[in-house]
Design a protein around this motif. Sequence first.
Motif, PDB file in Angstrom:
ATOM      1  N   THR A 124       0.834  -1.212   0.000  1.00 16.33           N
ATOM      2  CA  THR A 124       0.000   0.000   0.000  1.00 16.33           C
ATOM      3  C   THR A 124       0.865   1.257   0.000  1.00 16.33           C
ATOM      4  OG1 THR A 124      -0.139  -0.241   2.380  1.00 16.33           O
ATOM      5  CG2 THR A 124      -2.054  -0.973   1.112  1.00 16.33           C
ATOM      6  N   ALA A 125       2.170   1.075  -0.162  1.00 14.40           N
ATOM      7  CA  ALA A 125       3.128   2.185  -0.263  1.00 14.40           C
ATOM      8  C   ALA A 125       2.986   3.167   0.903  1.00 14.40           C
ATOM      9  CB  ALA A 125       2.992   2.869  -1.614  1.00 14.40           C
ATOM     10  N   ARG A 126       2.694   4.434   0.612  1.00 12.03           N
ATOM     11  CA  ARG A 126       2.763   5.430   1.682  1.00 12.03           C
ATOM     12  C   ARG A 126       1.682   5.228   2.752  1.00 12.03           C
ATOM     13  NH1 ARG A 126       0.662   8.290  -2.594  1.00 12.03           N
ATOM     14  NH2 ARG A 126       2.731   8.638  -3.414  1.00 12.03           N
ATOM     15  N   HIS A 127       0.705   4.383   2.489  1.00 11.07           N
ATOM     16  CA  HIS A 127      -0.297   4.101   3.519  1.00 11.07           C
ATOM     17  C   HIS A 127       0.149   3.004   4.479  1.00 11.07           C
ATOM     18  CE1 HIS A 127      -2.590   6.625   0.973  1.00 11.07           C
ATOM     19  NE2 HIS A 127      -2.725   5.716   0.023  1.00 11.07           N
ATOM     20  N   CYS A 128       1.265   2.365   4.134  1.00 11.27           N
ATOM     21  CA  CYS A 128       1.759   1.268   4.973  1.00 11.27           C
ATOM     22  C   CYS A 128       2.431   1.840   6.219  1.00 11.27           C
ATOM     23  CB  CYS A 128       2.759   0.434   4.170  1.00 11.27           C
ATOM     24  SG  CYS A 128       3.747  -0.665   5.188  1.00 11.27           S
ATOM     25  N   PRO A 129       2.196   1.250   7.394  1.00 15.09           N
ATOM     26  CA  PRO A 129       2.820   1.779   8.612  1.00 15.09           C
ATOM     27  C   PRO A 129       4.346   1.633   8.607  1.00 15.09           C
ATOM     28  CG  PRO A 129       1.633  -0.269   9.069  1.00 15.09           C
ATOM     29  CD  PRO A 129       1.281   0.125   7.677  1.00 15.09           C
ATOM     30  N   ARG A 130       4.864   0.767   7.747  1.00 14.19           N
ATOM     31  CA  ARG A 130       6.316   0.587   7.683  1.00 14.19           C
ATOM     32  C   ARG A 130       6.956   1.379   6.538  1.00 14.19           C
ATOM     33  NH1 ARG A 130       5.876  -0.241  11.858  1.00 14.19           N
ATOM     34  NH2 ARG A 130       5.887  -2.123  13.101  1.00 14.19           N
ATOM     35  N   PHE A 131       6.177   2.223   5.912  1.00 11.60           N
ATOM     36  CA  PHE A 131       6.664   2.936   4.726  1.00 11.60           C
ATOM     37  C   PHE A 131       7.966   3.694   4.995  1.00 11.60           C
ATOM     38  CE2 PHE A 131       6.550   6.817   2.002  1.00 11.60           C
ATOM     39  CZ  PHE A 131       6.709   6.194   0.781  1.00 11.60           C
ATOM     40  N   ARG A 132       8.040   4.380   6.143  1.00 10.92           N
ATOM     41  CA  ARG A 132       9.197   5.222   6.422  1.00 10.92           C
ATOM     42  C   ARG A 132      10.484   4.429   6.561  1.00 10.92           C
ATOM     43  NH1 ARG A 132       8.217  10.439   7.431  1.00 10.92           N
ATOM     44  NH2 ARG A 132       6.045  11.003   7.748  1.00 10.92           N
ATOM     45  N   ASP A 133      10.388   3.189   7.067  1.00 13.52           N
ATOM     46  CA  ASP A 133      11.627   2.410   7.183  1.00 13.52           C
ATOM     47  C   ASP A 133      11.592   1.150   6.306  1.00 13.52           C
ATOM     48  OD1 ASP A 133      10.926   1.194  10.561  1.00 13.52           O
ATOM     49  OD2 ASP A 133       9.697   1.358   8.767  1.00 13.52           O
ATOM     50  N   CYS A 134      10.895   1.271   5.180  1.00 10.32           N
ATOM     51  CA  CYS A 134      10.816   0.148   4.240  1.00 10.32           C
ATOM     52  C   CYS A 134      12.118   0.044   3.429  1.00 10.32           C
ATOM     53  CB  CYS A 134       9.629   0.386   3.296  1.00 10.32           C
ATOM     54  SG  CYS A 134       9.621  -0.722   1.886  1.00 10.32           S
ATOM     55  N   SER A 135      12.674  -1.149   3.360  1.00 13.94           N
ATOM     56  CA  SER A 135      13.954  -1.344   2.646  1.00 13.94           C
ATOM     57  C   SER A 135      13.847  -0.898   1.205  1.00 13.94           C
ATOM     58  CB  SER A 135      14.350  -2.821   2.674  1.00 13.94           C
ATOM     59  OG  SER A 135      14.348  -3.298   3.974  1.00 13.94           O
ATOM     60  N   TYR A 136      12.762  -1.279   0.570  1.00  9.63           N
ATOM     61  CA  TYR A 136      12.601  -0.947  -0.839  1.00  9.63           C
ATOM     62  C   TYR A 136      12.481   0.566  -1.052  1.00  9.63           C
ATOM     63  CZ  TYR A 136      10.020   0.213  -5.033  1.00  9.63           C
ATOM     64  OH  TYR A 136       9.600   0.822  -6.176  1.00  9.63           O
ATOM     65  N   TYR A 137      11.616   1.213  -0.285  1.00 11.50           N
ATOM     66  CA  TYR A 137      11.432   2.646  -0.509  1.00 11.50           C
ATOM     67  C   TYR A 137      12.651   3.455  -0.081  1.00 11.50           C
ATOM     68  CZ  TYR A 137       6.822   2.071  -2.353  1.00 11.50           C
ATOM     69  OH  TYR A 137       5.787   1.723  -3.178  1.00 11.50           O
ATOM     70  N   ASN A 138      13.393   2.951   0.922  1.00  5.72           N
ATOM     71  CA  ASN A 138      14.653   3.628   1.271  1.00  5.72           C
ATOM     72  C   ASN A 138      15.627   3.556   0.111  1.00  5.72           C
ATOM     73  OD1 ASN A 138      13.803   4.333   3.771  1.00  5.72           O
ATOM     74  ND2 ASN A 138      14.796   2.631   4.842  1.00  5.72           N
ATOM     75  N   ALA A 139      15.700   2.377  -0.494  1.00  3.35           N
ATOM     76  CA  ALA A 139      16.602   2.214  -1.637  1.00  3.35           C
ATOM     77  C   ALA A 139      16.167   3.113  -2.790  1.00  3.35           C
ATOM     78  CB  ALA A 139      16.611   0.748  -2.075  1.00  3.35           C
ATOM     79  N   ARG A 140      14.874   3.218  -2.952  1.00  2.00           N
ATOM     80  CA  ARG A 140      14.342   4.034  -4.043  1.00  2.00           C
ATOM     81  C   ARG A 140      14.628   5.527  -3.800  1.00  2.00           C
ATOM     82  NH1 ARG A 140       8.477   3.390  -6.921  1.00  2.00           N
ATOM     83  NH2 ARG A 140       8.356   5.488  -7.738  1.00  2.00           N
ATOM     84  N   THR A 141      14.557   5.939  -2.538  1.00  3.12           N
ATOM     85  CA  THR A 141      14.879   7.330  -2.211  1.00  3.12           C
ATOM     86  C   THR A 141      16.345   7.611  -2.541  1.00  3.12           C
ATOM     87  OG1 THR A 141      13.290   7.234  -0.433  1.00  3.12           O
ATOM     88  CG2 THR A 141      14.865   9.021  -0.325  1.00  3.12           C
ATOM     89  N   GLN A 142      17.198   6.676  -2.172  1.00  8.44           N
ATOM     90  CA  GLN A 142      18.622   6.869  -2.470  1.00  8.44           C
ATOM     91  C   GLN A 142      18.856   6.915  -3.974  1.00  8.44           C
ATOM     92  OE1 GLN A 142      20.459   3.713  -0.273  1.00  8.44           O
ATOM     93  NE2 GLN A 142      20.530   4.917   1.604  1.00  8.44           N
ATOM     94  N   LEU A 143      18.114   6.084  -4.679  1.00  5.20           N
ATOM     95  CA  LEU A 143      18.263   6.046  -6.139  1.00  5.20           C
ATOM     96  C   LEU A 143      17.886   7.389  -6.766  1.00  5.20           C
ATOM     97  CD1 LEU A 143      18.927   3.852  -8.342  1.00  5.20           C
ATOM     98  CD2 LEU A 143      16.476   3.741  -8.705  1.00  5.20           C
ATOM     99  N   ALA A 144      16.893   8.028  -6.180  1.00  2.76           N
ATOM    100  CA  ALA A 144      16.418   9.308  -6.729  1.00  2.76           C
ATOM    101  C   ALA A 144      17.503  10.376  -6.638  1.00  2.76           C
ATOM    102  CB  ALA A 144      15.172   9.757  -5.985  1.00  2.76           C
TER     103      ALA A 144
END
Length: 782
Positions: free
Chosen positions: A278-298
């Motif tokens: 659920t991406a940003r609606h997920c309670p683990r969004f802020r420390d999600c491995s995938y989204y952290n990696a994606r932020t770094q990629l950006a």
Amino acid sequence: MAQPGSALAWGARGRRFESFHTDQTQKGLKRRCAFQPFFHFAMALCSNRRALIHSAGVLLNTQDLAGLSLAAFDQIVASTSGFRTRPGQREMAQRIAASLHDVSLGEHANPHRAVAVIQAGTGVGKSAAYLSTTVSLALQRKTRVVISTATVALQEQLMTKDLPALAAVLNTPFVFALAKGRARYVCKLKLERLAGSQGEEGSDMFGVDEDAAPTTAAYAKQLKGKDWQDPEERRMALYDSLANALASGQWDGDRDSLAEQPDPRDWSTVAAERHSCTARHCPRFRDCSYYNARTQLAQAQVIVANHDLVLASLGMKALPELDNCLIVFDEGHHLPAVALDQFSGSMDLSGFRWLDKLPRLLHEVAEKMGFVLAQDVTTLAQQLKTALLDAGRITMDLLRDVTATYDVVHRFKDGVLPEVLSDPMTLIQGHARGLSDALEALGAELKLRAKEDPPQAASCSVLYAKLGPMAPKLSSVVRTSAMLLAHDEQPMAKWLKSDTSSGLVALSAHACPIVPGALLNEHVWSQVRGAVVTSASLTSCGSFDFFLGETGLDVVAHVSTLAVDSPFDYRNQGELVVVETQADPRQVEAYTREMVTALIADLQDVRRGALVLFTSRAQMKSAVEALSGVLLERVLVQGQMARARLLGSHMARVESGQPSVIFGMQSFGEGLDLPGALCETVFIAKLPFSPPSDPVEEARAEWLKREGRDPFSELVVPATGIKLLQWTGRAIRTENDLARVICYDKRLLSTAYGRRMLQGLPPYAVSRRVRGQILAVPGFAA
Ligand code: SF4
């Protein structure tokens, strides 16, 4: 072509769920980037080709940009010790700078585009040529570069060698990162739920795929010593240990950084797949491995990806948009095959346990939410199962009519689905769409509630993740049935398959477009503003025509081509010997017998490293069975051990002075780098024509014939010419190598098409071997 069905709206488009990763080792570079800005170029001021770029008060025209990017290349050559100027490499850098310096990026009514197609022979140093120029141009224009490859080996080379080397000498600091599919990362939400479940809900919580292939033999072996009685207990212990490692910071959630690779079935349950997120609606969004990696990629200016990921991410904003970055397709000869694969569909006709589970899950989730499903999902699932069983039964009958064996591929002539399958396929399509609508509506409701009612977000995300694994299954049914039922002007390849490799009979139906160029045009080139397409093997029989046609670039206006010769002196460093057998290579049994006898005799002469390339498993098996005496010790056969281990053994033997021979097939015919003594002879068992049973190739040939064209000359010969160029390219890898290629297929000299292929190879000294005698070939002698 058929568009994905509604089930795809649940997460994304079918199986194309991908994600990103930033290389953690680049943190230092990022700091440099933040504190030591060197160039301060602003955005292009206008869309005109002569656009002016503002740099710290200095106005640069686009010609200055071309000059600066070429200067970056020269700087690298000058600053790298032991690096010699190679004329071909500079020519390549020059072409890239001249082509890409003035492409329009972003919003433009009439953008200027450029695609530079460059074949760079082995040893040119193409990665340094394209990295220095494109990275420099991108930094000056405040845009990004995506480098797309086909193999992990090249990605590793770029990330660990070429990009650090560029970063060390380029005046402008930059960040580079590796983009990976999102399924390489763990979903923290799912992992925590499973690890904490103590087997209460166990595997059922996030849908273990009961229809998936059983545990791999390698993993089963790995588990043997661990004395697990209960597979469920083993899985839970795995999830517990992964959750602990993640929570304690010992693991970053990237599957590739685990010391031991988990079984794919165990991993898939906790993978960060898009359809269960659920991406940003997920309670683990802020420390999600995938989204952290994606932020770094950006934050990276240079992104290394692969062709699959680039095509799968189209329109999903996961990678830079193609109209707003520069892109390099290295190993570009793989693009047509990747495009076909991305846009093909397949449907399982024998494993339906997921369909028993689907209505239960839908009802359970709907009930928990107080949501009323608009469809009678129990009946729909039952109807879908019945229709799939019908299709499976008809498939068995059809296959039985074709052959008595169980491993068979049966293609439909002219891409027309037989009448008998039409009705069940139409029913399958309708029922699957109904279920997919229900799944989509429930998913949308869960996301909405998670968004509007934050206290409910955690439970909604878990329910969403529970439903998620059903989405790709439904979407593949919707998509494939639509493709099988389609009647397009340009037919698709459509076929049925039965396979017993898992120990059970697995039935499946497949559909695939047959013209990759049309797909690439529609989805890639129409977006691209500035691209380099490169490889050591883009020409076939000495011409770019086949490659341009296959990639759809033949009808694109802004394409230029350049072939940069290898710096190697092939005529003096290499020799190509064509062995004349008595048997015609088309008489398979007689030819294989004679070829194997000649090969075994030649192998006795191998003193250091050699590579034998076969066109089929059966051919390789015949050669393996003919080995005896010392040869049994010397030969390493593809498939007998992992590739890395096999290559390691080969190197160790050669380095210790022993002869060593690798037997391999197509995958060993390209990308294998065995310089010097590691490969002094390449033996080619037969011209590498595609197997006549490939359904996509067959369908294309059939279509071309119907159009009054000649598939052998238009398709088969050029495709084989490219493979032959790759296979022979295994012989000479450095300027000091001396190597021989021995080809047992006399058609290379005796037929017009063979001579066409020969013209496309580097200028080896060519000779014939007739009954043991070596004879010069006029026009090709040393
Ligand atoms: S955001 Fe949440 S649901 Fe999505 S992958 Fe990350 S942890 Fe899993």
